[in-house]
Design a protein around this motif. Structure first.
Motif, PDB file in Angstrom:
ATOM      1  N   PHE A   1       0.806  -1.219   0.000  1.00 42.82           N
ATOM      2  CA  PHE A   1       0.000   0.000   0.000  1.00 42.82           C
ATOM      3  C   PHE A   1       0.843   1.275   0.000  1.00 42.82           C
ATOM      4  N   THR A   2       2.107   1.173   0.433  1.00 40.69           N
ATOM      5  CA  THR A   2       2.896   2.394   0.582  1.00 40.69           C
ATOM      6  C   THR A   2       3.952   2.569  -0.490  1.00 40.69           C
ATOM      7  N   LEU A   3       4.180   1.549  -1.324  1.00 39.62           N
ATOM      8  CA  LEU A   3       5.228   1.632  -2.321  1.00 39.62           C
ATOM      9  C   LEU A   3       4.670   1.420  -3.716  1.00 39.62           C
ATOM     10  N   PRO A   4       5.429   1.868  -4.753  1.00 44.34           N
ATOM     11  CA  PRO A   4       4.954   1.680  -6.116  1.00 44.34           C
ATOM     12  C   PRO A   4       4.715   0.213  -6.445  1.00 44.34           C
ATOM     13  N   LEU A   5       3.829  -0.051  -7.379  1.00 47.23           N
ATOM     14  CA  LEU A   5       3.533  -1.418  -7.780  1.00 47.23           C
ATOM     15  C   LEU A   5       4.760  -2.062  -8.407  1.00 47.23           C
ATOM     16  N   GLY A   6       4.811  -3.384  -8.325  1.00 45.74           N
ATOM     17  CA  GLY A   6       5.883  -4.114  -8.972  1.00 45.74           C
ATOM     18  C   GLY A   6       6.920  -4.647  -8.022  1.00 45.74           C
ATOM     19  N   LEU A   7       6.811  -4.365  -6.734  1.00 46.62           N
ATOM     20  CA  LEU A   7       7.786  -4.864  -5.793  1.00 46.62           C
ATOM     21  C   LEU A   7       7.463  -6.294  -5.394  1.00 46.62           C
ATOM     22  N   VAL A   8       8.499  -6.968  -4.885  1.00 47.42           N
ATOM     23  CA  VAL A   8       8.315  -8.349  -4.450  1.00 47.42           C
ATOM     24  C   VAL A   8       7.202  -8.468  -3.429  1.00 47.42           C
ATOM     25  N   ALA A   9       7.100  -7.501  -2.532  1.00 48.71           N
ATOM     26  CA  ALA A   9       6.126  -7.580  -1.446  1.00 48.71           C
ATOM     27  C   ALA A   9       4.708  -7.696  -1.954  1.00 48.71           C
ATOM     28  N   CYS A  10       4.447  -7.237  -3.152  1.00 40.35           N
ATOM     29  CA  CYS A  10       3.103  -7.288  -3.712  1.00 40.35           C
ATOM     30  C   CYS A  10       2.888  -8.525  -4.569  1.00 40.35           C
ATOM     31  N   GLY A  11       3.819  -9.473  -4.486  1.00 34.32           N
ATOM     32  CA  GLY A  11       3.656 -10.726  -5.195  1.00 34.32           C
ATOM     33  C   GLY A  11       3.929 -10.649  -6.670  1.00 34.32           C
TER      34      GLY A  11
ATOM     35  N   ARG B   1      12.870   3.429  -1.504  1.00 32.34           N
ATOM     36  CA  ARG B   1      12.755   4.687  -0.764  1.00 32.34           C
ATOM     37  C   ARG B   1      14.014   5.534  -0.934  1.00 32.34           C
ATOM     38  N   LEU B   2      15.196   4.917  -0.807  1.00 35.83           N
ATOM     39  CA  LEU B   2      16.440   5.663  -0.961  1.00 35.83           C
ATOM     40  C   LEU B   2      16.579   6.192  -2.387  1.00 35.83           C
ATOM     41  N   ARG B   3      16.092   5.410  -3.350  1.00 34.07           N
ATOM     42  CA  ARG B   3      16.093   5.880  -4.740  1.00 34.07           C
ATOM     43  C   ARG B   3      15.255   7.147  -4.874  1.00 34.07           C
ATOM     44  N   ASP B   4      14.032   7.106  -4.321  1.00 34.13           N
ATOM     45  CA  ASP B   4      13.145   8.261  -4.421  1.00 34.13           C
ATOM     46  C   ASP B   4      13.730   9.483  -3.726  1.00 34.13           C
ATOM     47  N   GLU B   5      14.379   9.258  -2.576  1.00 33.78           N
ATOM     48  CA  GLU B   5      14.986  10.373  -1.850  1.00 33.78           C
ATOM     49  C   GLU B   5      16.096  11.015  -2.669  1.00 33.78           C
TER      50      GLU B   5
ATOM     51  N   ALA C   1      17.242  17.317 -11.084  1.00 33.63           N
ATOM     52  CA  ALA C   1      16.927  18.726 -11.299  1.00 33.63           C
ATOM     53  C   ALA C   1      15.932  18.946 -12.430  1.00 33.63           C
ATOM     54  N   ASN C   2      15.984  18.118 -13.467  1.00 37.87           N
ATOM     55  CA  ASN C   2      15.071  18.317 -14.602  1.00 37.87           C
ATOM     56  C   ASN C   2      13.782  17.509 -14.491  1.00 37.87           C
ATOM     57  N   GLY C   3      13.646  16.741 -13.399  1.00 38.78           N
ATOM     58  CA  GLY C   3      12.400  16.043 -13.115  1.00 38.78           C
ATOM     59  C   GLY C   3      12.024  14.956 -14.089  1.00 38.78           C
ATOM     60  N   ASP C   4      13.018  14.322 -14.732  1.00 38.82           N
ATOM     61  CA  ASP C   4      12.689  13.282 -15.715  1.00 38.82           C
ATOM     62  C   ASP C   4      12.680  11.881 -15.115  1.00 38.82           C
ATOM     63  N   GLY C   5      12.809  11.772 -13.786  1.00 39.74           N
ATOM     64  CA  GLY C   5      12.721  10.478 -13.123  1.00 39.74           C
ATOM     65  C   GLY C   5      13.989   9.664 -13.148  1.00 39.74           C
ATOM     66  N   LYS C   6      15.097  10.249 -13.562  1.00 38.51           N
ATOM     67  CA  LYS C   6      16.381   9.565 -13.568  1.00 38.51           C
ATOM     68  C   LYS C   6      17.474  10.611 -13.393  1.00 38.51           C
ATOM     69  N   LEU C   7      18.688  10.147 -13.153  1.00 33.51           N
ATOM     70  CA  LEU C   7      19.800  11.063 -12.974  1.00 33.51           C
ATOM     71  C   LEU C   7      20.704  11.023 -14.193  1.00 33.51           C
ATOM     72  N   ASP C   8      20.912  12.165 -14.822  1.00 35.81           N
ATOM     73  CA  ASP C   8      21.866  12.225 -15.924  1.00 35.81           C
ATOM     74  C   ASP C   8      23.270  12.383 -15.346  1.00 35.81           C
ATOM     75  N   ALA C   9      24.259  12.500 -16.202  1.00 35.19           N
ATOM     76  CA  ALA C   9      25.646  12.528 -15.739  1.00 35.19           C
ATOM     77  C   ALA C   9      25.906  13.695 -14.793  1.00 35.19           C
ATOM     78  N   THR C  10      25.359  14.856 -15.111  1.00 34.64           N
ATOM     79  CA  THR C  10      25.565  16.029 -14.258  1.00 34.64           C
ATOM     80  C   THR C  10      24.911  15.845 -12.898  1.00 34.64           C
ATOM     81  N   GLU C  11      23.698  15.288 -12.892  1.00 29.19           N
ATOM     82  CA  GLU C  11      22.980  15.071 -11.636  1.00 29.19           C
ATOM     83  C   GLU C  11      23.655  13.992 -10.797  1.00 29.19           C
ATOM     84  N   ARG C  12      24.162  12.946 -11.445  1.00 29.89           N
ATOM     85  CA  ARG C  12      24.892  11.906 -10.711  1.00 29.89           C
ATOM     86  C   ARG C  12      26.156  12.483 -10.082  1.00 29.89           C
TER      87      ARG C  12
END
Length: 290
Positions: free
Chosen positions: A17-27, A178-182, A189-200
């Motif tokens: 209920f608290t995490l995105p779908l697709g995790l092991v906990a949700c079977g 959770r650590l990924r989301d944090e 910075a550009n909000g595309d859901g991933k880190l580019d080289a500069t953001e990394r």
């Protein structure tokens, strides 16, 4: 074990209920024996990537020898520059690393012999995690993973059954998410859901800055000869102080959980502490970036 089984069901429900779908906990992932061991090995790799105090309260069940070994590992971590490349935590990638390492015939699954090798290398206790698995990480934090295992060994028999292993894998995957989301929240910075080289690079620099700050504080406190580094004798003093701190932490925990005052935690007394550590793991607590 009714309470333990009930706790696991509640844990799984909370994760769904608290995490995105697709995790092991949700079977949604492989719950086979092979899948659970691959997941546990992935959890070991994930714990090795961290630099924090994951599962630290497991020290309640540690003797002085164990505390000394833990302190040695933690001291080495404190004094070694982080290997963090700035990327986000990716549990699926860790699973794939394990499969790539042990799937020697390249057929995409583990044969009986390949699976046996993984199980043997992973082992059950700290001293049975073998070098081949540890070699997948530049820094293998065996004792950090021992603390995680201890938290999920709810019946206290020194090894994980299938349900305990599943709960551990679910929790470590949830922690990674959770650590990924944090990290994305801080550095995407550009909000595309991933880190580019500069953001990394920005994320890596932030990790290094925090490490340098802590390391400089340690040098200021323990560098008695003033040469700017911690030599062998000064590192011994640091380890001794960390052992003393662990002993104090254990005493505090025992005062709370050792209800009959006999100086050891029974299975029943340890269960609330194990559950508390589990919650902190799932919540992403005790990570270096906190």
């Amino acid at each position: 074990m009714n309470r333990s089984a009930s706790h696991r069901r509640l844990l799984a429900a909370a994760l769904c209920f608290t995490l995105p779908l697709g995790l092991v906990a949700c079977g949604k992932d492989d719950a086979s024996e092979e899948g659970l061991y691959v997941g546990e090995a992935a959890a070991f790799l994930t714990a090795s990537e961290e630099g924090g105090d994951i599962g630290g309260d497991a020290v309640a069940d540690a003797d002085v020898t164990t505390m000394t070994s833990m302190a040695g590992e933690d001291t080495d971590t404190l004094n070694a520059e982080p290997t963090d490349d700035g990327n986000v935590c990716d549990f699926s990638a860790r699973r794939q690393e394990v499969l790539d390492k042990y799937d020697t015939d390249g057929d995409g699954t583990l044969s009986r012999a390949e699976f046996a090798e993984l199980r043997a290398d992973l082992g059950e206790r700290r001293d049975t995690v073998r070098p081949r698995l540890a070699a997948l990480r530049q820094r293998a934090r065996h004792w950090a993973f021992w603390r995680v295992r201890w938290a999920f060994d709810e019946d206290g028999n020194g090894k994980l059954d299938a349900a305990e292993r599943a709960a551990l894998v679910d929790a470590m995957e949830a922690r990674c998410e959770r650590l990924r989301d944090e990290r994305l929240e801080k550095f995407d910075a550009n909000g595309d859901g991933k880190l580019d080289a500069t953001e990394r690079q920005a994320a890596r620099q932030a990790v290094l800055a925090k490490w340098r700050e802590k390391h400089q504080a340690l040098v200021a406190e323990y560098d008695t000869n003033g040469n700017g580094v911690l030599d062998d004798g000064e590192r011994v003093a640091l380890r001794q102080d960390r052992v003393a701190a662990a002993q104090q932490r254990r005493a505090t925990l025992m005062a709370t959980y050792d209800t009959n005052g006999d100086g050891v935690l029974s299975t029943e007394e340890a269960l609330p502490l194990r559950e508390a550590i589990q919650r902190r793991i799932i919540e992403g607590r005790d990570a270096a970036e906190e």
